[in-house]
Design an enzyme around this catalytic site. Sequence first.
Site, PDB file in Angstrom:
ATOM      1  N   LYS A  61       0.868  -1.188   0.000  1.00 28.57           N
ATOM      2  CA  LYS A  61       0.000   0.000   0.000  1.00 28.57           C
ATOM      3  C   LYS A  61       0.894   1.224   0.000  1.00 28.57           C
ATOM      4  CE  LYS A  61      -4.520   0.558   0.200  1.00 28.57           C
ATOM      5  NZ  LYS A  61      -5.481  -0.378  -0.418  1.00 28.57           N
ATOM      6  N   ASN A 114     -17.636   4.957  -4.796  1.00 30.97           N
ATOM      7  CA  ASN A 114     -17.415   3.919  -5.820  1.00 30.97           C
ATOM      8  C   ASN A 114     -18.022   2.579  -5.394  1.00 30.97           C
ATOM      9  OD1 ASN A 114     -15.768   1.490  -6.745  1.00 30.97           O
ATOM     10  ND2 ASN A 114     -15.163   3.004  -8.262  1.00 30.97           N
ATOM     11  N   GLY A 163     -22.552   4.399   2.823  1.00 32.28           N
ATOM     12  CA  GLY A 163     -21.473   4.916   1.969  1.00 32.28           C
ATOM     13  C   GLY A 163     -21.943   4.849   0.533  1.00 32.28           C
TER      14      GLY A 163
END
Length: 428
Positions: free
Chosen positions: A116, A231, A228
Amino acid sequence: MTVQKMLASNGKEDFNLFAITQVQLDAAAEVLELDPALHALLREPVREMHITFPVRMDDGTVQMFRGFRVQYNDARGPTKGGLRFHPNETIDMVRALAAWMTWKCAVVDIPLGGGKGGVACNTKILSKGELERVSRAYVRQMGRILGPEMDVPAPDMYTNPQVMAWMVDEYSVMQGHNDFGVITGKPLPLGGSKLRNDATARGGMYCIREAANALGINTQGATMAIQGFGNAGQYAAILGQKILGATIVAISDSKGGIYDPNGINPFHAIEHKLATGTIRDFTAEGAEPISNQDLLELDVDILAPSAMENMITSRNADHIRARIVAELANGPTVPEADNVLYQNGVYVIPDFLCNAGGVIVSYFEMVQNAYGYYWDEATVDARLDAKIAAAFQAVHKRAQELGVNNRVAAYCVAVERVAEAVRLRGWA
Ligand code: NAD
């Protein structure tokens, strides 16, 4: 369990995500009776790079930026994981997400490790030119540890296919030839894969389908609440309806949510969000406002937390009434809450399994880049479905065999695979 718990100044429970990943690993290590040296190796990242780099701003001044890349474990293959541009980026956050990428790639059995990266910056105040220069400067510094055989970034929070395009261009200039496999989530003309955009939610829907089958729930007309609406959440609404035949009864974003037992039209909801910036006041078609907290506690068949980490805690876990919790977000449930959900019979599809569709299609993108031959949508879809359904079955079976919750079972499947590679390589 010794989760490092901190009380933020607003009195809200907060948790160090990296400490949480370690506690979760410890639980699996105990079940697997993992060798202590191996366990110690898997608790920490193998490699980290911290950089500081200058960028010329539009007004002619030079500003310094901080960036990170964590290569958590590469025993099973090159590390893979997103790149986040966020003003409050911390190394512990990046470490936690890199750890989860390691377990995610292993649980779905793709030959990659976990990584990450991040840059501490506020994309909302950068011009397009400044954003491009930040992206290119990051690759100029970090490029020496990136590459299709080493470490492959992808879009994540506040980065997108355009950022990936600038980065692949910069890296290709450094190499002296095109090297599309260094980054995934690229635009289609630069070697992107079909279905990459909705892959995370799509994989989650296939997991829900498998879970519903295992639990004897008919998903046609099943009720679904989504926390949420970015995307992951928007595609979950569209594909929840399309793939599962579910009725989307509630949706929320950071400003608030809406509830309609008769069903919300996801396309109209997305149009409203695009036009106004929030879903909160989309009540024209009969929906009522609902708070984020009440949404989580709705009596629905499927709850899909698709927003942020630390949303289901010891404070509200007992009130969750959904039959299936499909964690599209990373880290929405803290360890204490996990136990409560398990005892209450709530079927949790853990994050690094549920949201693995994105990295599976990223892996497909790397494969297509490597042999320069691109698959049609139906091929990507069928291969994603097969891969994630097999992973789901492995986790479900292990949970039944061991009598543990699905998260511990997913860790057992994943950790065992990484541990085996580490052992075979003679690292521990
Ligand atoms: P995003 O930024 O596109 O959307 C996030 C959404 O969550 C926004 O609608 C925002 O308003 C909402 N939100 C923020 N705080 C909230 C709160 N307190 N309550 C309710 N809603 C809130 O992000 P995304 O890409 O959709 O990612 C969402 C989650 O899914 C993250 O945890 C991310 O790590 C995880 N995830 C995403 C992908 C992907 O491919 N996009 C892949 C794996 C995991």
